[in-house]
Design a protein around this motif. Structure first.
Motif, PDB file in Angstrom:
ATOM      1  N   PHE A  63      23.791  80.240  14.467  1.00 24.85           N
ATOM      2  CA  PHE A  63      23.079  78.989  14.182  1.00 24.85           C
ATOM      3  C   PHE A  63      24.061  77.914  13.718  1.00 24.85           C
ATOM      4  O   PHE A  63      24.939  78.168  12.899  1.00 24.85           O
ATOM      5  N   ALA A  64      23.899  76.707  14.243  1.00 25.57           N
ATOM      6  CA  ALA A  64      24.769  75.597  13.838  1.00 25.57           C
ATOM      7  C   ALA A  64      23.976  74.295  13.789  1.00 25.57           C
ATOM      8  O   ALA A  64      22.948  74.139  14.459  1.00 25.57           O
ATOM      9  N   SER A  65      24.463  73.354  12.969  1.00 29.86           N
ATOM     10  CA  SER A  65      23.828  72.041  12.826  1.00 29.86           C
ATOM     11  C   SER A  65      24.798  70.965  13.285  1.00 29.86           C
ATOM     12  O   SER A  65      26.013  71.092  13.104  1.00 29.86           O
ATOM     13  N   MET A  66      24.276  69.894  13.852  1.00 27.52           N
ATOM     14  CA  MET A  66      25.128  68.775  14.245  1.00 27.52           C
ATOM     15  C   MET A  66      24.321  67.466  14.193  1.00 27.52           C
ATOM     16  O   MET A  66      23.102  67.467  14.326  1.00 27.52           O
ATOM     17  N   LYS A  67      25.032  66.376  13.959  1.00 26.92           N
ATOM     18  CA  LYS A  67      24.397  65.060  13.899  1.00 26.92           C
ATOM     19  C   LYS A  67      25.031  64.159  14.950  1.00 26.92           C
ATOM     20  O   LYS A  67      26.254  64.084  15.067  1.00 26.92           O
ATOM     21  N   THR A  68      24.180  63.490  15.706  1.00 30.79           N
ATOM     22  CA  THR A  68      24.655  62.582  16.751  1.00 30.79           C
ATOM     23  C   THR A  68      24.184  61.164  16.441  1.00 30.79           C
ATOM     24  O   THR A  68      22.988  60.934  16.242  1.00 30.79           O
ATOM     25  N   ARG A  69      25.116  60.249  16.379  1.00 31.40           N
ATOM     26  CA  ARG A  69      24.778  58.845  16.153  1.00 31.40           C
ATOM     27  C   ARG A  69      24.804  58.131  17.495  1.00 31.40           C
ATOM     28  O   ARG A  69      25.792  58.211  18.231  1.00 31.40           O
ATOM     29  N   HIS A  70      23.738  57.448  17.829  1.00 25.66           N
ATOM     30  CA  HIS A  70      23.617  56.843  19.146  1.00 25.66           C
ATOM     31  C   HIS A  70      24.332  55.494  19.234  1.00 25.66           C
ATOM     32  O   HIS A  70      24.749  54.926  18.228  1.00 25.66           O
TER      33      HIS A  70
END
Length: 235
Positions: A161-168
């Motif tokens: 399991f992993a988390s990531m944040k994407t800024r558009h």
């Protein structure tokens, strides 16, 4: 003699009552065995998971497993998992093959302005799914992720399991970030069986207030992933 007749009569009554009880239970079991897809929508829970025709084809039962969640069963009958009551099947992003099944679904909470999109990719009878390293490289490549994965060991599955944040691109707009939870579930009970998953949470409408709670989103993603139960690795 009279006493003996009374005893016999009592036995007959008990037998009759027992038979009636069994018939009642049998009828009840038959009613429970009817799949939601074969029931009248009026008799189903009044939530999107059952009121949407295509979504209810995946619902295994009308019984609420826990508040807000019901049980989904894949069409290949390869696994079950918790499914949110407000979730709806995405026909455009889903597919069904002999040994692969992609179940995509989405939901939108008008009160919080949070959109939830998910993709569950189930594989069976394919050698590459037995190698978690290979599968995680695939997850990384498809999501542009370069970090590590948390390994969660279950009795019958290993979860990565992993988390990531994407800024558009439109940085001038508030709440333009997507929080994603990605990874892979490897069956320890069956060979050549696994699931690749992606959960995306984002504020859908930029011109409206949004209350996206990252901790709650992560908790929801983990809850669903941990609920996955593999059923078999055969057709």
């Amino acid at each position: 003699m009279k006493k003996m007749m009374m005893m016999c009569f009592a036995i007959i009554l008990a037998f009759t009552g027992g038979c009636s009880m069994s018939d009642s239970q049998k009828n009840g079991n038959q009613e429970e065995a009817v799949k939601p897809k074969d029931m009248d929508p009026k008799d189903l829970p009044q939530v999107p998971a059952f009121q949407d025709k295509k979504t209810r084809e995946y619902m295994a039962s009308t019984k609420e497993v826990e508040p807000g969640y019901y049980l989904l069963e894949s069409k290949l009958k390869g696994f079950t998992m918790l499914f949110p009551e407000d979730g709806e099947y995405d026909d455009y992003l889903s597919s069904l093959g002999k040994d692969e099944e992609i179940i995509s679904f989405y939901s939108y909470n008008k009160k919080t302005n949070v959109s939830f999109n998910s993709s569950i990719q189930y594989y069976r009878n394919q050698s590459f799914v037995n190698d978690p390293k290979e599968m995680l490289e695939q997850v990384k490549e498809e999501n542009g992720y370069k970090g590590n994965f948390e390994k969660i060991e279950g009795n019958d599955e290993d979860i990565y399991f992993a988390s990531m944040k994407t800024r558009h691109d439109k940085v001038d707009i508030k709440n333009n970030e997507t929080y994603s939870y990605i990874g892979y579930v490897k069956s320890k009970k069956y060979d050549y069986v696994g699931i690749q998953f992606t959960f995306d949470f984002t504020c859908l409408k930029s011109n409206k207030p949004c209350s996206l709670n990252v901790d709650d989103a992560k908790s929801k993603a983990k809850k669903i992933v941990k609920s996955i139960t593999f059923l078999t690795n055969k057709e």
